[in-house]
Design a protein around this motif. Structure first.
Motif, PDB file in Angstrom:
ATOM      1  N   ARG A  60      64.269 -14.642  85.539  1.00 42.65           N
ATOM      2  CA  ARG A  60      63.441 -15.683  84.922  1.00 42.65           C
ATOM      3  C   ARG A  60      62.471 -16.287  85.940  1.00 42.65           C
ATOM      4  N   ARG A  61      62.945 -16.552  87.127  1.00 38.96           N
ATOM      5  CA  ARG A  61      62.063 -17.119  88.131  1.00 38.96           C
ATOM      6  C   ARG A  61      60.917 -16.168  88.478  1.00 38.96           C
ATOM      7  N   MET A  64      58.539 -16.241  85.540  1.00 37.16           N
ATOM      8  CA  MET A  64      57.811 -17.518  85.498  1.00 37.16           C
ATOM      9  C   MET A  64      56.697 -17.557  86.536  1.00 37.16           C
ATOM     10  N   LEU A  67      53.987 -15.430  85.137  1.00 37.02           N
ATOM     11  CA  LEU A  67      53.352 -16.070  83.991  1.00 37.02           C
ATOM     12  C   LEU A  67      52.401 -17.187  84.425  1.00 37.02           C
ATOM     13  N   SER A  68      52.810 -17.949  85.425  1.00 35.75           N
ATOM     14  CA  SER A  68      51.944 -19.037  85.899  1.00 35.75           C
ATOM     15  C   SER A  68      50.640 -18.494  86.485  1.00 35.75           C
ATOM     16  N   VAL A 150      55.692 -23.316  76.373  1.00 37.42           N
ATOM     17  CA  VAL A 150      56.122 -22.119  77.096  1.00 37.42           C
ATOM     18  C   VAL A 150      57.533 -21.789  76.623  1.00 37.42           C
ATOM     19  N   ASP A 152      60.710 -18.527  75.883  1.00 38.83           N
ATOM     20  CA  ASP A 152      61.193 -17.203  76.288  1.00 38.83           C
ATOM     21  C   ASP A 152      62.325 -16.785  75.372  1.00 38.83           C
ATOM     22  N   TYR A 171      58.418 -13.719  77.883  1.00 36.54           N
ATOM     23  CA  TYR A 171      57.944 -15.074  78.122  1.00 36.54           C
ATOM     24  C   TYR A 171      56.560 -15.207  77.481  1.00 36.54           C
ATOM     25  N   SER A 173      53.210 -17.979  76.898  1.00 33.96           N
ATOM     26  CA  SER A 173      52.586 -19.226  77.384  1.00 33.96           C
ATOM     27  C   SER A 173      51.215 -19.384  76.732  1.00 33.96           C
TER      28      SER A 173
END
Length: 597
Positions: A60-61, A64, A67-68, A150, A152, A171, A173
């Motif tokens: 997940r990290r 993320m 995704l950012s 956001v 998931d 994920y 966004s």
């Protein structure tokens, strides 16, 4: 087939249950394995769950972060477009997703990036690589991303049509633009993370299984170290109980088990010393009794001859001398009976008594006993009632010993019958014959049923010694019943009289399991207010004596213990014995006369 399988299953279950009950080592190892399996299984579950959570958190990290960065890049690329209908917007979508996906639209099983304009149906979506993501993209996730959140989820699907489903971490966004909001989606395969979790899971399970096996082996080894000395002690105790008094345990080391073995050996030595001393005392006592009985025979014979001569001439003497001659004759009879009983007891104690069993009809034996005691019954004013089958009752017995047992039982009942009838009943079934002798005298007090077969025991110690026998009759009868492998039992209640039952196997050497006649008479009170017990002796083919039955509770009904040691109580209102004697019965009643006891 089904029945055979059921029988085999039942036999296997019975064997396992028997092993569980008999083996302490099996129980300890099984309990250890079960407990350790539960403990290790719970620990393995927690470890695997934590590892899975850690792997998923790392995934997940990573997503993320991507995704950012992707959101910033897509917003920057789309900032040049002010309306959704501008030319080049589709190309911008495609270039953006290709860049975010790594620039290799042909890669299979990698990260899939999609840009969608859910609020603008006229704007085409772009995906890199070109795959259909709608099959695994759920409407719930779309709605949440359209709403500006956001979100998931984990979904499984086959985006590349490889024939294998792949688990994806998805994920989504929102991406703000000048003409409105679009959605950016990352589809990250979790194959590598699943492999890491599966490897960790296999390692933990293998380690747990090895630990459980090791604990089981350790428990078996430790239990064996403890159980083996206990088994040796049990075998040594069995040999000691069988008469091998020189058996001892081997003492190894100085630990607790060695202390146990040393203490056991010391106990065995003390027991051997005491048993040898008691055997020597018993041997001397038996020899003394036998020698005294034999030595008294010679002077008794001389005194008997002189007393018989005086007794024959008593009519010519003075009344006082005549009375003295009669007393001398009577007491010499009692003395002679006492010597005879003492000699018989000494033969039983020495183990010299032999059974001369032969097929015998017990009907004439019982009739002969009652006929011989008829004169005593008339003197005591006690009617004798005999109930025997019309058909012969054949059993392999020693007729001399059986007749002696019955003579003692009937004579004892007549003397204690206080003028009330005495019933003698003979019964038989397929495996046993039985005789009951019932009187309606004062009965037996609580606990006296166990004492009536003791040597020289008397129900009333203060009773004049002019009545009653030597005090050895019932003891000799008990030994005779024991020699036959039979039972001699007593029941009594104060004011309700007493009943004795002799049960013998039909075939010599057979083991008794039940009696044709009931021990507690049918006319006994419904609730027996005294505790009664029986001295039931059963000797099987191997010569082992059965345990005497324990006392019944005071509330036991009158039919208790009619079917051998396994039957403890029966309904109190049962009026007939469990087995009727063979054939019809013929009652016989003698006369009565007034004689003071």
């Amino acid at each position: 087939m089904w029945r055979a399988g059921t029988v085999r299953g039942a036999a296997t279950a019975a064997g396992l249950h028997r092993t569980w009950r008999r083996s302490l080592q099996v129980r300890v190892v099984t309990i250890t394995l079960v407990a350790s399996s539960l403990l290790v299984g719970g620990f393995a579950y927690l470890v695997v769950h934590n590892i899975t959570d850690i792997v998923l958190d790392n995934a997940r990290r990573d997503v993320m972060g991507r995704l950012s960065d992707g959101q910033e890049y897509a917003a920057k690329q789309l900032s040049n477009h002010t309306t959704p209908s501008e030319q080049g917007l589709k190309a911008t979508f495609e270039s953006t997703v290709n860049y975010l996906a790594g620039g290799d639209p042909a890669q299979l099983g990698g990260v899939v990036v999609a840009l969608r304009a859910g609020k603008f149906p006229d704007v085409s979506s772009a995906t890199s690589p070109q795959v259909d993501v709608d099959e695994i993209l759920s409407p719930e996730l779309r709605e949440m991303v359209k709403g500006g959140k956001v979100a998931d989820q984990i979904r499984t699907g086959d985006l590349f049509n490889t024939g294998q489903s792949t688990k994806y971490l998805i994920y989504g966004s929102p991406v703000p633009t000048r003409f409105g909001q679009v959605e950016l989606y990352y589809f990250v395969p979790l194959t590598r993370w699943d492999q890491i979790a599966a490897g960790s899971r296999s390692t933990v399970l293998a380690t747990g299984f090895a630990l459980v096996v090791l604990l089981g082996l350790l428990a078996g080894l430790v239990t064996r170290l403890v159980v083996n000395p206990v088994r040796v002690a049990a075998r040594t105790a069995q040999r000691l109980s069988a008469g091998l008094l020189d058996q001892r345990m081997v003492v190894n080391g100085e630990d607790d088990l060695a202390m146990l073995a040393a203490s056991f050996n010391q106990m065995a030595t003390n027991l051997q010393r005491q048993i040898v001393r008691l055997e020597e005392m018993s041997r001397l006592q038996r020899r003394f009794t036998s020698d005294v009985s034999h030595e008294l025979r010679t002077p008794l014979t001389t005194v008997r001859m002189a007393a018989d001569l005086i007794y024959a001439e008593r009519d010519g003497f003075d009344p006082a001398v005549t009375r003295t001659a009669e007393l001398l004759h009577a007491e010499l009879d009692r003395f002679e009976d006492l010597l005879t009983d003492l000699l018989e007891i000494s033969r039983f104690d020495a183990g010299f008594a032999m059974l001369d069993a032969e097929p015998t009809d017990l009907v004439p034996v019982v009739r002969r006993v009652t006929d011989r005691l008829e004169s005593l019954a008339r003197r005591c004013g006690t009617p004798l009632r005999l109930v025997v089958p019309d058909a012969p009752v054949i059993a392999e017995v020693d007729p001399r010993r059986v007749e002696r047992i019955l003579r003692n039982l009937v004579g004892n009942a007549v003397e204690h019958g206080v003028g009330k009838p005495v019933e003698v009943v003979l019964g038989a079934d397929e495996t046993a014959v039985a005789v009951t002798v019932r009187d309606h005298g004062v009965g037996l007090k609580p606990g006296e049923e166990k004492l009536v077969f003791n040597r020289f025991w008397r129900a009333d110690p203060s009773r004049a010694r002019q009545t009653g026998g030597t005090g050895l009759g019932l003891s000799i009868s008990l030994e005779d019943a024991r020699l036959h492998g039979g039972w001699l039992e007593a029941w009594g209640a104060p004011g309700a009289g007493a009943q004795f039952r002799l049960t013998l196997p039909t075939r010599a050497g057979d083991r008794l399991t039940s009696s044709p006649l009931r021990l507690v008479p049918a006319d006994a009170p419904d609730v027996v207010t005294v505790r009664w017990s029986v001295d039931r002796l059963a000797i099987g083919p191997g010569g082992r004596e059965a345990e005497p039955l324990a006392e019944a509770e005071p509330s036991a009904g009158p039919d208790a213990r009619e079917q051998g040691p396994e039957a403890l109580t029966e309904p109190a209102d049962r009026a007939a014995p469990p087995h009727q004697p063979a054939g019809p019965r013929t009652p016989i009643e003698t006369g009565r006369s007034e004689v003071t006891r």
